[in-house]
Structure formats: structure tokens, C-alpha cells
Design an enzyme around this catalytic site. Structure first.
Site, PDB file in Angstrom:
ATOM      1  CB  THR A  74      -0.812   0.037   1.094  1.00 43.45           C
ATOM      2  OG1 THR A  74      -1.617  -1.318   1.317  1.00 43.45           O
ATOM      3  CG2 THR A  74      -1.647   1.108   1.391  1.00 43.45           C
ATOM      4  NE  ARG A  87      -8.838  -7.300   0.239  1.00 47.65           N
ATOM      5  CZ  ARG A  87      -7.829  -6.887   0.663  1.00 47.65           C
ATOM      6  NH1 ARG A  87      -7.235  -5.577  -0.276  1.00 47.65           N
ATOM      7  NH2 ARG A  87      -7.171  -6.702   1.477  1.00 47.65           N
ATOM      8  CB  THR A 138       1.247  -0.664   4.519  1.00 47.27           C
ATOM      9  OG1 THR A 138       1.632  -1.536   3.639  1.00 47.27           O
ATOM     10  CG2 THR A 138       2.315  -0.302   5.192  1.00 47.27           C
TER      11      THR A 138
END
Length: 280
Positions: A163, A190, A212
Site C-alpha cells: 500500500t 474485495r 500497510t
């Protein structure tokens, strides 16, 4: 302006020096901003555009072959915007900003979020795949049919943790933001922790955090909010360390978190093999 940026927690990346240079340049651009919200957006845009990071272009592909982006943004005074499940949008954090500043809502999703993005001046309709990500997806033998038919394949292939995120403060105001394309081979549609307040991002009067890692575990634990809560007891460095220790003990998951307090002090911790950050 003080800024800390991360490029995702996970396995050691290819070309770490190039990624670090991009992160450093993103942080340097961000500190020229007039407001922390603008600063976190300035930090995230180049990362969303760079296939070396899992956000926007070159992001993780879901089970139906689509890349869907999510983002969340929050300020110290509780202004929040989040978006999820958007195909064709590179700069998801910009859309989250528009949700925060233009609507009475916290979260928009799917096709309607894409329509809202277009009306807010954010580019839509981009192909977020690259030759490399298309090849990776095809090599995994993607399934036919709808999401219900994909479950066995998803259980066998679901992976990844990366991320991108940023936190900024000018000593008075503060903002935190996180942006992602999710995890590889997830079930179509998702949504992970990133657009969930307190999980992937959080900010209040004490400071801000961006998380993250394994989104399902982060969402169950509420990692970003816990990291900020720990600023009651610790400085940002120890708050990040304690948050990851508590997270790992509670979930067994893998993650990283960056933390920034109102004074501009920073902290970062992870229990993954790598997490690159830049601070200015």
C-alpha cells in the site's frame, strides 16, 4: 510542513534504490504544500502513478482481471473521505479528498464513486494494468465465471501486502491518507483496510497514522487508530513499535505503520521483510 511517506510493507522490492528516490522526491514535493491535506495528496500522486508501488498504475489484479483502487483521508479535526472498489482511477486519494470536502459522507463505492470522481475533475477510464501485471495474472491461470466461481482459485492464490500512505502536519493542522490497489488475486470486489477509518488511516488531535500490510488483519485490529491512541503514552517511534507488537500478538498478521505527531516527530515500524519510508 513535516511529512512522512511509506511505500508499502511486504517482501523486499525490486530496485529499492529507485523506489527510495521516488519516495524522497514525493516527500520533498509534499512539504511545499500550504495545507497538510494538500501535502498528503502531493506525496501520494507520484506513488499512485508509479508501477513500482501497489496503488493506481500497475496495482494488484483481482480475480476477474480488474484493478480496483481504494483510498482514505482524515484530518485532525475529523474531516474524512474514503472511496473503494473503483476501476480505472489512478489517483484514488484525490477522490477521497473530494468526498471529504464536497459531500456530507464518509465513503463512496464502486461505479457511483467513479461517476463522482469524473464530476469532481479526477481522471477516470484509465487502464491500470501493465504488461508485467497482465502477464502475472495470466500466469496464475485465472478462473472463469463470476465471483462465486472464483473462490477456490482465490484461496489458492490470494497474496500481497503493499500500500502507500502519508501523514503531514504544519504544527497546527494534520492529515493522514492511504491509497492502494489491494492485494493480488483477491476476489473481485474485495475491499480491505485502506478505506476503513481507524484501520488503514486515522488522525486526531494527537497525530496521524497510515497502515500497510495484510488488510483483513489490519481491519480486524484497527491498526492506524491504535497507533495514534498510543501517542497518549509514547512518542511516535515507540507508538509505532508498540502498535505493531500488539497487532502481531492479536492477529499473527504482517503489517507496517507510520506515525506523525502534531510537533512533526515521526515513527515507523513493521514486522515484514521491508517497508521503505521518507521523511521531511
Amino acid at each position: 510542513m513535516h511529512v512522512i511517506v511509506h511505500g508499502g510493507a511486504g517482501s523486499p522490492p525490486e530496485s529499492p534504490a529507485d523506489r527510495q528516490e521516488t519516495l524522497t522526491e514525493a516527500a520533498e514535493q509534499a512539504i511545499e504544500s500550504e495545507h497538510p491535506m494538500n501535502a498528503v495528496l502531493a506525496a501520494l500522486r507520484p506513488l499512485e502513478s508509479d508501477p513500482a508501488f501497489n496503488a493506481g498504475i500497475g496495482g494488484a489484479v483481482q480475480s476477474d482481471g480488474e484493478v480496483r483502487t481504494d483510498a482514505g483521508l482524515m484530518t485532525h479535526d475529523g474531516q474524512i473521505g474514503a472511496v473503494c472498489a473503483m476501476s480505472g482511477i489512478v489517483h484514488a486519494a484525490d477522490v477521497a479528498y473530494s468526498v471529504a470536502t464536497e459531500t456530507p459522507h464518509v465513503l463512496l463505492a464502486g461505479d457511483e464513486a467513479i461517476e463522482f470522481a469524473a464530476g469532481s475533475g479526477v481522471e477516470t477510464g484509465r487502464d491500470l494494468t501493465t504488461a508485467e501485471t497482465r502477464q502475472r495474472y495470466e500466469a496464475a491461470g485465472p478462473p472463469d465465471g463470476g465471483p462465486a466461481d472464483h473462490l477456490d482459485w482465490v484461496h489458492a492464490h490470494f497474496s500481497g501486502t503493499d500500500t502507500v500512505g502519508a501523514v503531514a502536519t504544519d504544527g497546527d493542522q494534520l492529515a493522514a491518507a492511504t491509497s492502494t490497489a489491494g492485494r493480488w488475486y483477491a476476489l473481485a470486489g474485495r475491499v480491505g483496510d485502506v478505506p476503513q477509518v481507524g484501520a488503514g488511516f486515522y488522525a486526531d488531535d494527537r497525530g496521524g497514522a497510515s497502515a500497510t500490510g495484510e488488510g483483513e488483519a489490519i481491519a480486524r485490529f484497527g491498526l492506524a487508530r491504535r497507533a495514534v491512541e498510543l501517542l497518549d503514552t509514547y512518542g511516535p517511534r515507540q507508538a509505532a513499535e508498540e502498535a505493531i507488537a500488539e497487532f502481531e500478538d492479536a492477529t499473527g498478521g504482517r503489517a507496517g505503520v507510520i506515525v506523525l505527531d502534531r510537533a512533526g516527530h515521526t515513527g515507523a515500524e513493521r514486522n515484514t521483510a521491508a517497508m521503505q519510508t521518507a521523511r521531511r
